[in-house]
Design a protein around this motif. Sequence first.
Motif, mmCIF file in Angstrom:
data_model
loop_
_atom_site.group_PDB
_atom_site.id
_atom_site.type_symbol
_atom_site.label_atom_id
_atom_site.label_comp_id
_atom_site.label_asym_id
_atom_site.label_seq_id
_atom_site.Cartn_x
_atom_site.Cartn_y
_atom_site.Cartn_z
ATOM 1 N N TYR A 25 0.692 -1.230 0.046
ATOM 2 C CA TYR A 25 0.031 0.340 -0.021
ATOM 3 C C TYR A 25 0.881 0.907 -0.261
ATOM 4 C CZ TYR A 25 -3.964 -3.125 0.690
ATOM 5 O OH TYR A 25 -4.527 -4.449 0.873
ATOM 6 N N LYS A 77 11.650 -1.365 -4.846
ATOM 7 C CA LYS A 77 11.328 -3.317 -5.195
ATOM 8 C C LYS A 77 11.620 -3.385 -3.532
ATOM 9 C CE LYS A 77 11.092 -3.384 -9.602
ATOM 10 N NZ LYS A 77 11.371 -2.014 -9.918
ATOM 11 N N LYS A 90 13.222 -9.117 -2.616
ATOM 12 C CA LYS A 90 13.459 -10.602 -3.608
ATOM 13 C C LYS A 90 13.288 -9.489 -4.741
ATOM 14 C CE LYS A 90 12.464 -14.394 -1.050
ATOM 15 N NZ LYS A 90 10.958 -13.993 0.184
ATOM 16 N N ALA A 91 13.576 -7.993 -5.158
ATOM 17 C CA ALA A 91 13.498 -7.288 -5.775
ATOM 18 C C ALA A 91 12.091 -7.874 -7.130
ATOM 19 C CB ALA A 91 14.070 -8.508 -7.470
ATOM 20 N N MET A 92 11.160 -7.419 -5.871
ATOM 21 C CA MET A 92 9.924 -7.736 -6.397
ATOM 22 C C MET A 92 9.012 -5.932 -6.339
ATOM 23 S SD MET A 92 7.691 -11.049 -6.150
ATOM 24 C CE MET A 92 5.944 -10.010 -5.922
ATOM 25 N N MET A 106 3.076 -4.190 -5.056
ATOM 26 C CA MET A 106 2.174 -3.167 -5.219
ATOM 27 C C MET A 106 1.530 -3.650 -6.586
ATOM 28 S SD MET A 106 0.761 0.611 -5.835
ATOM 29 C CE MET A 106 2.193 0.872 -7.070
ATOM 30 N N THR A 107 2.373 -3.946 -7.382
ATOM 31 C CA THR A 107 1.710 -4.285 -8.802
ATOM 32 C C THR A 107 2.262 -5.344 -9.374
ATOM 33 O OG1 THR A 107 3.728 -3.851 -10.090
ATOM 34 C CG2 THR A 107 2.773 -1.907 -9.775
ATOM 35 N N GLN A 108 2.506 -6.408 -7.853
ATOM 36 C CA GLN A 108 2.840 -7.952 -8.107
ATOM 37 C C GLN A 108 4.590 -8.068 -9.389
ATOM 38 O OE1 GLN A 108 2.217 -10.320 -5.924
ATOM 39 N NE2 GLN A 108 2.381 -9.038 -5.060
ATOM 40 N N ALA A 109 5.276 -7.137 -9.956
ATOM 41 C CA ALA A 109 5.565 -7.000 -11.092
ATOM 42 C C ALA A 109 7.515 -7.817 -10.481
ATOM 43 C CB ALA A 109 5.898 -6.204 -10.994
ATOM 44 N N PRO A 110 8.158 -8.778 -10.567
ATOM 45 C CA PRO A 110 7.923 -9.597 -12.814
ATOM 46 C C PRO A 110 6.626 -10.177 -12.060
ATOM 47 C CG PRO A 110 9.303 -10.562 -11.486
ATOM 48 C CD PRO A 110 9.046 -8.917 -10.458
ATOM 49 N N SER A 111 6.431 -10.431 -13.444
ATOM 50 C CA SER A 111 4.915 -10.980 -13.541
ATOM 51 C C SER A 111 4.751 -12.281 -14.492
ATOM 52 C CB SER A 111 3.408 -10.254 -13.510
ATOM 53 O OG SER A 111 3.503 -9.908 -15.133
ATOM 54 N N LEU A 112 4.292 -13.415 -14.535
ATOM 55 C CA LEU A 112 3.789 -13.713 -15.835
ATOM 56 C C LEU A 112 3.209 -13.154 -17.498
ATOM 57 C CD1 LEU A 112 2.536 -17.518 -14.144
ATOM 58 C CD2 LEU A 112 4.869 -16.560 -15.197
ATOM 59 N N LYS A 141 4.967 -4.091 -14.533
ATOM 60 C CA LYS A 141 4.578 -4.820 -14.824
ATOM 61 C C LYS A 141 4.320 -4.315 -16.409
ATOM 62 C CE LYS A 141 0.173 -7.412 -12.352
ATOM 63 N NZ LYS A 141 -0.571 -7.350 -12.182
ATOM 64 N N GLY A 172 10.907 -17.282 -15.059
ATOM 65 C CA GLY A 172 9.346 -17.282 -15.702
ATOM 66 C C GLY A 172 8.471 -16.087 -15.476
ATOM 67 N N HIS A 173 9.315 -15.390 -15.265
ATOM 68 C CA HIS A 173 8.270 -13.626 -14.854
ATOM 69 C C HIS A 173 8.878 -12.927 -15.202
ATOM 70 C CE1 HIS A 173 6.767 -16.357 -12.040
ATOM 71 N NE2 HIS A 173 5.734 -15.609 -11.133
ATOM 72 N N PHE A 174 8.013 -11.507 -15.774
ATOM 73 C CA PHE A 174 9.018 -10.952 -16.887
ATOM 74 C C PHE A 174 8.290 -9.445 -15.910
ATOM 75 C CE2 PHE A 174 9.299 -14.407 -19.419
ATOM 76 C CZ PHE A 174 10.284 -14.076 -20.099
ATOM 77 N N TYR A 175 9.746 -8.267 -15.875
ATOM 78 C CA TYR A 175 9.217 -6.793 -15.175
ATOM 79 C C TYR A 175 8.829 -6.628 -16.833
ATOM 80 C CZ TYR A 175 12.357 -7.496 -11.832
ATOM 81 O OH TYR A 175 12.632 -8.362 -10.219
ATOM 82 N N PHE A 187 -4.578 -3.584 -7.799
ATOM 83 C CA PHE A 187 -4.358 -3.128 -7.305
ATOM 84 C C PHE A 187 -4.082 -1.303 -7.509
ATOM 85 C CE2 PHE A 187 -1.002 -0.278 -9.790
ATOM 86 C CZ PHE A 187 -1.065 -1.085 -11.287
#
Lengths: 587, 587
Positions: A126, A555, A558-560, A563-569, B169, B187-190, B515
Motif C-alpha cells: 500500500y 522493490k 526479492k526484487a519484487m 504493489m503491482t506484483q512485478a515481475p509477472s507472467l 509490470k 519465467g517472470h518478467f518486468y 491494485f
Amino acid sequence: MIRTAYCGEITERYVGEEVTVQGWVQKRRDLGGLIFIDLRDREGIVQIVFDPKRNEEQWEIANECRGEYVLEIRGTVQKREKENPELKTGAVEIIASEIHILNRAKTTPIEITEETKVNDELRLKYRYLDLRRKPMYENLALRSKLTHSIREYMDQQGFIDIETPYMTKSTPEGARDYLVPSRVHEGHFYALPQSPQITKQLLMAAGFDRYYQIVRCFRDEDLRGDRQPEFTQVDLETSFLSAEQIQTLVEGMIQKAMRDVKGIEVTLPFPRMSYHEAMSRYGSDKPDTRFGMELIALNDVLKDIDFKVFADAIHNGGEVKAICAPQAANRYSRKDLDKIAEHLKQFGAKGLAWLKVDAEGVKGPVAKFFNEELQTSLLEATGAKEGDLLLFVADKKDVVAASLGALRLQLGEELGLIDHDAFNFLWIVDWPLLEFDEEANRYVAMHHPFTMPKAEDVELLASAPEKVHADAYDIVLNGYELGGGSLRIYQREVQEQMFTALGFTKEEAEEQFGFLLEAMDYGFPPHGGLAIGLDRFAMLLAGEDNIREVIAFPKNSKAMDVMTQAPSLVSPQQLEELALEVQTKEG
Amino acid sequence: MIRTAYCGEITERYVGEEVTVQGWVQKRRDLGGLIFIDLRDREGIVQIVFDPKRNEEQWEIANECRGEYVLEIRGTVQKREKENPELKTGAVEIIASEIHILNRAKTTPIEITEETKVNDELRLKYRYLDLRRKPMYENLALRSKLTHSIREYMDQQGFIDIETPYMTKSTPEGARDYLVPSRVHEGHFYALPQSPQITKQLLMAAGFDRYYQIVRCFRDEDLRGDRQPEFTQVDLETSFLSAEQIQTLVEGMIQKAMRDVKGIEVTLPFPRMSYHEAMSRYGSDKPDTRFGMELIALNDVLKDIDFKVFADAIHNGGEVKAICAPQAANRYSRKDLDKIAEHLKQFGAKGLAWLKVDAEGVKGPVAKFFNEELQTSLLEATGAKEGDLLLFVADKKDVVAASLGALRLQLGEELGLIDHDAFNFLWIVDWPLLEFDEEANRYVAMHHPFTMPKAEDVELLASAPEKVHADAYDIVLNGYELGGGSLRIYQREVQEQMFTALGFTKEEAEEQFGFLLEAMDYGFPPHGGLAIGLDRFAMLLAGEDNIREVIAFPKNSKAMDVMTQAPSLVSPQQLEELALEVQTKEG
C-alpha cells in the motif's frame, strides 16, 4: 473551487479571510455538538469546525466523513480559543461554510501516522498510503530539492544535461546485466546499463567537454539494504581537467547541495586520504571519520610476544592490530565479547583477543602473555587508559582490516561515539588499479576497466599489475561510499594494455569494446569524471538507513514490486514474438 | 595547464592577454612559412599561428599536427590583419608560444563540417564524430536548455520531481511492452514502462499534489522517422485542478521554454479547438494552423450534382470535401495530379477529383458536371479565384479527412504557404473517449483507459460508448502532437465501467489493475495531468525533422545501436541464469 492555500499554510495571516482547502480527513471528532475535522494535505494539517447552528446541511455532510475521505472545504479562518503548539496552523481554525466530499475511503490497512510499526511488505503493498505519512513526503521532497540543487549547480558550471540510452549492449565486465530481448532481432538482447560509463566517455570524444545526467542504472545483483535493482546516479564527465580540478568541481556541488537542502555550510576542501591510509587506520576504504577509535598497528610492539596466535600472524607476514574502546571495559562481558568474536568470523577472523585496562594493568584471558614491559609499551602504543577495552585481531592483513573495521563501526555506534548530526565528507585517493580475484583467477579492475593508471605506473601494467596505482578518487560520507570517479584512459595503447592485464584476448577486447578502441584513434581528449549515488546521498541527508525510504516505489528484498506484483507472467504470445521459451529448472 | 576560455570565446577583449586553449584541429595550413591551425572546441573555432622564427621547436610540433589531433596551446592574443567575419573569433588570432599534442587522430571516416552528406548509418556508427559537428552540438545544447527551463518552471510552480520505476509490470493495454526477464523469479518478467501513467496517479493518491518527471518511456513498436524504441517525456500530474487550470499551467511552461530557448514571446492563452472542429476543418487531430487552405464541406452545395461518385458518397452518408490551393492551377499538371491521386490511396481514397479555375469558370475532367449555377455556388462556397486549384475527395468521413488532411499538408509545403519561423500552439479538446477498433472488434481508449469521461456522459458508457466525450486535451505545435493529457478517473465505479466498455471481464480487470482499483477505495483525489514528448519538442525548436537529430545516441530504423551493435547475442550462461531458451522460428 480553487484552492486558496495548502492546509499546512493556513496560519494567522489568513485570519478573517475566506479560504478554500482540499485534502484528506486525518481525524474527525464530535465535541459538544460541533464536528472538528483535521484536514491534511502535503504541507500539513488544519482544523476545521462545523457548527450545526450555522449550517445544518453542511454539518450533516461533515458528520458522515471518515478517515481519509477526500474533501473540499470553504470557510473563514479565525483564531482558535486553545492553540495547538504542535501544529504550524495550531493558532487558527476554519469555520466551514461549505463542504464537498470528493471521494470516500474505506478503513485503510495502514494508519496515516508519522511513525509506523507496520511491516515493510505491507508498507510496499500500500505504498500510496505509506507515502501519505509525513516523513515519506519529506524524504521525497528532500530528494527533489537535492536534484534541483545539483542541476542548478551543473548548469552554472557549464555542464550540458545529455540523456544516454537505456537499451544498450551487454558487456561481460562488472555486475550481472538485466537483459531486454529484441523482437526485431531474434535471439539478440539489449542490456539495461549498469552505468553510462562508455557513453559518457564517447560524449567527451564528441567534444561536449562537460556532461552531466541524473540517470537510472541497473544491476542484477543479490540485494541488500542499500541496494535496489535500479538506482540513480548523478553522473558527470569532463575533458581536459585534472583529478584535483574534478574533485573541486564536485566539492562545489556538494557544498551547494548541503546549503540548499540542509542549511549546513561545509568547509572546503574536503580532506584527502590515500586508500592505503584509510585501510590501515580505519580498516575500510570508506572510513567513517565522525569518530576516532582507529586501528592501531602492533607488529612492532608485539614482535617478541610469546602468544602463539600473535607471533604466528606476525611471522607469516600478517598483522596484529587493535582498537581501544574508551571506557568500554565494564560495558562488555566475556559473553558479549564471545558473541563479537563469533560475529567477526564472517570477515575471516579466526579469533578475537581482548584486554581490559584497570588501575593495575591489563586483565583478560591473554593478559598473561603481557609482562610489565610489554604492558607499558602496549598502553603507550594504544593510548589505552583505565576503563578502556582493547580488542585485537591477528591475521592476514585484509582479514585484520575487514574485521577490526567492522568492529570499530559496531562499537562506535554502541558506545555513542558517533555524532549523528555531523556530515563528514572525505576523498579517498591513490587507489590500486587492479585487485586479484581468487575465484576468477585473474586481475579485476578496482573501479572499472577504463580507469587511468597513474602515468608513472603504466609500464608496470604488464610486469606487476598489483603495484599500479590509479588516478581514481572516491567521495565518502559518514562511512558510506557516496561516489567514485577517476581520470579515464584515452590512449588506445594504454586501453589495450589494460584489457590484457584483465585477461582479455585481443579478439575479446575487440569484440566487446572495439568501438571504444576505435574511437581512441580519432582524437580522444584526456577526460575524467565521477558518479554519485543519489539514493544513498538522499538517504544520508534524510537521516534514513535504507534507500527504500527515499524511493517512491522501491522493490522489496526479492526484487519484487509488491504493489503491482512485478515481475509477472506474460502471455505466450509475448514470448513467441520474442522467440523465447521459459525452461524452468527441475527441482 | 588550465584553460583560459573556450576557443569560441577568444574575442577582441582578450587582445594582449596570454591564453590557454584546448581542442581539436579543424584545419592546418602552411602559408608563407607560418603554420595556421584552426582549433575547435564546443563553443567555436579560433585561429592559432606558429612562427618558426619565434620558436622553431613548437613550429615543428605544429607542423606535425593533422585534422582532429587534440591539442593544448598557450599563446598571446592579437588582432588579425585580415578579419574573418564568419567567425565569432574572426577579429583575433593566437600567437602560439607552447603546444602539446594530447592525442593524435587518424583520418576520420566523417568530415567534421557543419553540413554533412554522409549517410545516416555511418553517422550513427561514428556518432562521436558526427556529434562534433556544430549543428549537433547546438541541438543537444538546446535540448539541455529546454529541460533546464522546464525544470525551473516546475520547481517555481511547486512541483516535486519524483522518479518512478523503470522495471514495472507488463499490461496488455497500449503498445507492445519491452520485457526484462527476472533471474530471481524464473519465467517472470518486468516490463519497461510505456509511460509512468498509473504510477503518477498513485502519487496523487499519495497526496503529492504536484508531481513531474522528465522520464524515459519504451515502446516496442514498428519504427518511423519520429519514433524511437525509447523516448523521453515531460510527465506531470496534479490533484484538484480542472482541465483548464492544467492547460494554463502547461501554457506557462511552454511560454517560459520558448522565451528561454528561442527568445520568442508566445501569446497566451493558446487557441482551443474541439476534436470535431479540427477533423472537420483540417482533416487532422493535430492541425498545422500555420496556414489556411482548410477543408470545405460541400455536401450541401453538391447535393443535386449528377456526378455519380459525389452523389453516391453523399447518398451513403459520406462526404464531399475540397481544398482550394491558391494560384496552384498552373503548377500541377494532369500527370502531377494523377500521382497525387495515387498517393492518396494509402489513406483509402478511391479517387481525386479536381478543377482548375480560370477567367471563364472551372476546367478539368469533371467540369462537365458543373453547370453555371453549380459553378457559382461552388466558387462561392470555396472562395476559389482565377488561378486556383480545387481538389475534391468524396468518400466515408474518415477517409475524406485523412486524405484531404494529408494533401493539405503536402500542398501547403509545396506552395510555400508555411511560415517556417512560426510556432503555432493550440489545444485540441473535447475528444471522444473511445473508438471502435475493427481489428480487435472492440472499443479501445482514444487516449488510455484511465481518461475521465465527461461527467454528463458517464451514463452513456454502457449504452453508447462511441458518444462519450473525454476530459482530454492534446497540445499541438505546427502539425505535431506535442503532448496529451486528461483528467483521470478517480472513482472505482467509473473505472470499472470503463474497463467493461473496453471489453475486460471483471477478473481480467482485477488481475491487471486490481491494485489501482483498490487504491480508489482509500481516498483517491480528483486529478489530471499531461505528458509532452520531449524529443519532438526539442526537434521542432531545433528546426529538425527527425528526432534522431536531438538524441545523442539514437537507434537506427531497425532499433539497432549501430555503434555498439546492440542488441547482441549473449552468453549461454546469461540465458541459463534467466531460464530462457531462444527458439528461432524456421524459415
